[in-house]
Design a protein around this motif. Sequence first.
Motif, PDB file in Angstrom:
ATOM      1  N   LYS A 215       7.318   0.517   9.851  1.00 56.20           N
ATOM      2  CA  LYS A 215       6.294  -0.741   9.446  1.00 56.20           C
ATOM      3  C   LYS A 215       5.265  -0.301   8.366  1.00 56.20           C
ATOM      4  O   LYS A 215       5.312  -1.058   7.406  1.00 56.20           O
ATOM      5  N   SER A 216       4.891   1.016   8.222  1.00 53.75           N
ATOM      6  CA  SER A 216       3.964   1.353   7.325  1.00 53.75           C
ATOM      7  C   SER A 216       4.918   1.389   5.727  1.00 53.75           C
ATOM      8  O   SER A 216       4.407   0.927   4.859  1.00 53.75           O
TER       9      SER A 216
ATOM     10  N   ASP B 257      -3.609   0.358  11.375  1.00 47.70           N
ATOM     11  CA  ASP B 257      -2.992   1.431  12.320  1.00 47.70           C
ATOM     12  C   ASP B 257      -4.050   2.447  12.781  1.00 47.70           C
ATOM     13  O   ASP B 257      -3.594   3.646  12.048  1.00 47.70           O
TER      14      ASP B 257
ATOM     15  N   GLY C 146      -2.593   5.955  13.622  1.00 41.81           N
ATOM     16  CA  GLY C 146      -1.848   6.628  12.777  1.00 41.81           C
ATOM     17  C   GLY C 146      -1.830   6.081  11.233  1.00 41.81           C
ATOM     18  O   GLY C 146      -1.034   5.578  10.618  1.00 41.81           O
TER      19      GLY C 146
ATOM     20  N   ASN D  40      -1.743   6.247   7.983  1.00 36.12           N
ATOM     21  CA  ASN D  40      -1.154   7.052   6.827  1.00 36.12           C
ATOM     22  C   ASN D  40      -0.890   6.399   5.611  1.00 36.12           C
ATOM     23  O   ASN D  40      -0.193   6.912   4.919  1.00 36.12           O
TER      24      ASN D  40
ATOM     25  N   ASP E  57      -1.161  -3.678   7.652  1.00 34.35           N
ATOM     26  CA  ASP E  57      -0.222  -2.751   8.359  1.00 34.35           C
ATOM     27  C   ASP E  57      -0.907  -2.480   9.865  1.00 34.35           C
ATOM     28  O   ASP E  57      -2.109  -2.031   9.924  1.00 34.35           O
TER      29      ASP E  57
HETATM   30 MG   LIG Z   1       2.688   3.513  10.541  1.00 35.19          MG
END
Ligand SMILES: [Mg+2]
Length: 367
Positions: A115-116, A139, A142, A144, A219
């Motif tokens: 997804k990211s 997110d 997470g 990132n 995201d």
């Molecule tokens: Mg992600």
Amino acid sequence: MSSGTTKIELVLNALRTVQDPDLKKDLVTLGMIRDLQVHSSGQATFRVVLTTPACPVKDLLKSQAAAAAMTVPGIESVEVTMDAEVKNRLSTTAKGLPGVQHIIAVSSGKGGVGKSTVSVNLATSLALDGARVGLLDADIYGPNIPTMMGVTENPKLTVHPEKGEVFIPPTSHGVKVMSMGFLTQGDQPVIWRGPMLHNILNQFCTRVEWGDLDYLIIDLPPGTGDVQLSLAQMLPLTGTVLVTTPQEISLQDVRKAFNMWDKVKVPVLGVVENMSFFKGDDGKIYRIFGEGGGDLLSKKFSTRLLAQMPLLPAIREGGDSGRPIVVQDLNHDAAHEFRKLAREVAREVAILNASSEASTLEIGAFH
Ligand SMILES: [Mg+2]
Ligand SMILES: Nc1ncnc2c1ncn2[C@@H]1O[C@H](COP(=O)(O)OP(=O)(O)O)[C@@H](O)[C@H]1O
């Protein structure tokens, strides 16, 4: 009537033969032809203002418009400038972030599906096409995106005359980036829950000075729980792009995601099947995680399979190094695929927008 005016009319008529294949109307009716002039030298100049700078048929429309104008007697040459104005005519703007035209959530039924990776490459691709783009890393478990976008500076805190303290997001690869990752300390896990979480998300959505954006990509956290629902309701989303891998397990999760989006009435713009295949050195295609899932899914839920992305070390390296593959290696097949994906997403948004505009006009006609 001077002969110049007549020529302008003739050129306009000729341009009525050029259709936008997605919006199914001609360029003149769509109001896309601007600043049309016919010079005494016999040169016609005009701008074609598309609904998105990431239009997949931009080059085609440019050449068709030029060819159409050239059919007019007395036109010796044509200069077409391609331009774009992203507008939001959907009801989503009402409670929208001012200045932000379209908010597109990248979502998935579960984590680890890419997804990211899709978010950063989508945002960067839209920016490469000339759109004004923001990327919000929501997110919270997470975050990132800063690493994947190679952002090294933190957002700046400043005081806005009406909103009070606001964050100015840093820019990387032409994209304004905001992430919870900026606000947490190093490796500390994020453990906010319930009202606190809601509060943080709310601040996050309203306290960022995005400025004027054509697209804000979000995201989202993976899954279909409270956080996703909160966000979906808090933000005026134009639509969502669902990311999945071909395995059945991930597809089951995506089914749940479809149901969630249906409940909150957010359109699914399409599905991205990530890690669809691996191409060996021998050129052979290996379908490691099974086959056809995205295709089946898009049929079942009558949405489009927007892209099938290969499993590729360069895609992971792009994420790890903070240089998404679309900037790292522009000529890579996978970079082309991501650029194409971004244009497909822009196309879906433009179609959605146009259909809403048409229905508004129809309703208006009755009054
Ligand atoms: Mg992600
Ligand atoms: N198509 C791909 N090919 C190779 N690696 C990928 C691909 N998509 C994602 N990855 C890698 O897989 C891991 C998980 O991807 P990520 O985008 O972080 O997933 P999510 O955000 O859904 O948890 C990351 O290390 C990422 O670089």
